[in-house]
Design a protein around this motif. Structure first.
Motif, PDB file in Angstrom:
ATOM      1  N   ASP A  27       9.354   1.580   3.756  1.00 21.42           N
ATOM      2  CA  ASP A  27       8.658   2.383   2.758  1.00 21.42           C
ATOM      3  C   ASP A  27       7.416   1.601   2.331  1.00 21.42           C
ATOM      4  N   ALA A  28       6.498   1.488   3.250  1.00 23.19           N
ATOM      5  CA  ALA A  28       5.322   0.657   3.007  1.00 23.19           C
ATOM      6  C   ALA A  28       4.200   1.156   3.900  1.00 23.19           C
ATOM      7  N   GLY A  41       0.836  -1.181   0.000  1.00 21.66           N
ATOM      8  CA  GLY A  41       0.000   0.000   0.000  1.00 21.66           C
ATOM      9  C   GLY A  41       0.868   1.228   0.000  1.00 21.66           C
ATOM     10  N   LEU A  42       0.214   2.366  -0.024  1.00 23.15           N
ATOM     11  CA  LEU A  42       0.965   3.609  -0.026  1.00 23.15           C
ATOM     12  C   LEU A  42       1.685   3.782   1.287  1.00 23.15           C
ATOM     13  N   ALA A  43       2.905   4.332   1.229  1.00 20.92           N
ATOM     14  CA  ALA A  43       3.684   4.500   2.446  1.00 20.92           C
ATOM     15  C   ALA A  43       2.962   5.430   3.405  1.00 20.92           C
TER      16      ALA A  43
END
Lengths: 511, 94
Positions: free
Chosen positions: A62-63, A28-30
């Protein structure tokens, strides 16, 4: 990716409850999401944890990171979860092995540079963790002494995040619990600067203070200014023995939650003396606060003395708020966030002037108050409150001759404290096998069933009850004081002398 | 996945890539970073940006005769380290 789980402790009042902290590092977006009813200070953990990890040279994943605090329904407050959140994220990101962090409890606030800052309420938190058996608790180094008071728990004091992560990575066994000698750590009982022998000319009040210390009874002193009411009350703690270990832990836990624990002496082993100013609000006295419910003066005075100087100057609702803790030994504070119960078993000492102008009336002096004003002034102390006070003493001004004569009768605090200790030991022996330790603790039912003085001794008291000058509660209080008088006199049971004196003290008939 | 349009603009903003993935319309935001000194490429895409992309997708659809079953917003993060590139594709950011 991965999920890691660890543990921390949330404080509800002065009890610690285990909280599971889970971190999921996934697709997913960070970003980082914190769920499980956090308050503002806890929501800000996101920024602190991130900076602390980056500045300790650990990769920030970074997640999409989801951190969940379980049980989700329990509101969680403050910054002590920072460390557990950081450790859970590092575990989920694979920096530290997840199985190494599942068991221990982590407590502490992170600085932006990764340093671990001390938090409030470490002692009750560690006590809460200790309920789960022999556990390891990681705490900020600055809180080490306080945490070490808890037996059977491995304490791991840590000063920064890097130190902790290196230890978790290496997989060493948890360190042995710190060498810690309780008696050594207890602050040396500083010789009190005040002594009972400072108070000259008030033999009755001094005696009442001794009874008050021996039995844990409440005391009211009425008298014009300058007669030594405040002086006497301040000397009451010098007559009380040191707190026993379990009581000392209770008192220390309350002071830890309130954040008023002196940093260099983690254990409070002397009975506290709390003297709130008469402008104090009821929240300051009984405890309160909108987000975090903090203990008030009655709880800070737990196992010690609460001194209400200039009692009629307190707002009436504040005085009446004392009624519940005086009767039950605990106080329940209800707020939108929930109800919290704090222990509040204290000796109450009240001091009052007879009227606002406070000029003596006895020697033809110039009291300018009208009878209405005088009645209204003391009327602020409500009947039910007065009813809960075991002893009422009038202190009057002493002449020069009286002062000179009394000088040879004054005793030092040490002498009186020794008598108080003997009396307390007699009471404790009689009460062994019960949860009570002083005569004031005995509940009414047990008082009548097991500790009833002889009929002869009760004759005068019973007649007062019949004539209506004594309430049923008043009767209980008279009997408790009579037992203390018997303990002080070394008698096995209170006789007519003791009940008579106790009755006189209850009614305030000494002058 | 088949690219339908690139760098489509309207008065509200720009869509980097418009693609078709089976029944879904995919709106892709491409972020490139040449260093991490200002954070990673992925985390520079904030929720506000994603909702703007969602709105732009609706704008683009009004110009089209055909319809799609669903709309998806993806992010492609392109980072350059020491002459090498790394590419990450996050599907379904919303």
């Amino acid at each position: 990716m991965a999920v890691a789980r660890t543990r921390s402790v949330a404080l509800v009042g002065v009890t610690g409850r285990s909280v599971e902290v889970e971190a999921d590092v996934g697709n997913g977006l960070a970003g980082i999401h914190l769920i499980g009813l956090p308050d503002t200070a806890l929501s800000e953990a996101r920024e602190r944890v991130r900076s602390a990890m980056v500045n300790s040279h650990y990769p920030w994943p970074d997640a999409r990171i989801t951190v969940s605090l379980f049980p989700a329904s329990l509101p969680k407050r403050g910054s002590q979860f920072d460390l557990a959140i950081a450790v859970a994220i590092l575990g989920a990101a694979g920096v530290i092995p997840a199985e190494r962090i599942a068991e221990p409890f982590f407590l502490g606030e992170l600085g932006l540079d990764g340093r671990l800052r001390p938090v409030r309420g470490v002692l009750p938190s560690v006590l809460g963790a200790a309920k789960h058996g022999e556990v390891t608790v990681v705490i900020p180094a600055a809180n080490a002494a306080e945490a070490a008071l808890v037996p059977d728990v491995r304490i791991m004091p840590v000063s920064d995040l890097r130190q902790l992560v290196e230890w978790l990575r290496k997989g060493d066994d948890p360190p042995e619990s710190l060498p810690f000698d309780l008696t050594e750590q207890m602050p040396p009982t500083i010789a009190p600067a005040v002594d009972l022998s400072d108070v000259v000319g008030q033999p009755v009040a001094r005696r009442a203070l001794e009874v008050c210390a021996a039995g844990g009874h409440n005391l009211w002193m009425l008298g014009p200014p300058g007669t030594g009411k405040t002086l006497l009350a301040e000397r009451l703690p010098t007559l009380l023995p040191d707190l026993e270990l379990d009581h000392a832990l209770e008192v220390t836990a309350i002071h830890s939650v309130a954040g008023v624990l002196p940093p260099n002496s983690p254990m409070i082993n002397r009975p506290p003396f709390v003297s709130p100013h008469h402008t104090a609000t009821s929240a300051a006295i009984v405890g309160g606060g909108s987000a975090v419910v903090r203990p008030g003066a009655v709880s800070l005075a737990h196992r010690g003395v609460l001194f209400m100087d200039e009692a009629p100057e307190f707002p009436r609702h504040v005085l009446d708020a004392l009624r519940q803790p005086l009767e039950s030994g605990q106080v329940t504070v209800s707020r939108a966030a929930g109800a919290v119960t704090f222990p509040a078993r204290f000796i109450m000492v009240m001091a009052a002037n007879p009227c606002p102008c406070a000029q003596p009336q006895d020697k033809g002096d110039s009291c300018t108050c009208t009878p209405t004003v005088r009645r209204r002034y003391l009327g602020r102390l409500s009947g039910p409150l007065i009813d809960r006070i075991d002893m009422k003493v009038t202190v009057s001004r002493s002449s020069r001759r009286e002062l000179m004569a009394d000088r040879q009768f004054v005793e030092s605090s040490k002498t009186v404290a020794a008598r108080v200790l003997t009396a307390r030991e007699r009471a404790a022996e009689r009460l062994s096998g019960t949860p009570w330790r002083t005569n004031a603790d005995i509940p009414s039912s047990a008082l009548h069933a097991d500790y009833r003085p002889s009929d002869e001794a009760m004759k005068q008291v019973s007649s007062c009850l019949d004539s209506g000058t004594l309430s049923a509660r008043g009767l209980d209080r008279v009997v408790r004081v009579a037992w203390t008088l018997a303990d002080l006199a070394g008698k096995p049971k209170p006789g007519p002398d003791e009940t008579g004196t106790a009755l006189a003290l209850w009614m305030g008939l000494n002058s | 996945m088949e690219i339908l349009d690139r760098n489509w603009r309207c008065r509200h903003g720009e869509i980097d890539i418009i693609a078709e993935d089976g029944p879904a319309l995919v709106v892709v935001e491409v972020k490139t970073r040449s260093s991490r000194s200002h954070g990673t490429a992925l985390e520079s895409v904030r929720p506000a940006k994603l909702s703007r992309l969602r709105m732009l997708a609706a704008q683009w659809l009004t110009t089209q005769p055909r319809t799609f079953q669903t709309v998806r917003v993806d992010v492609i993060a392109l980072e350059r380290f020491a002459g090498d590139y790394s590419l990450r594709h996050v599907r379904g950011a919303i």
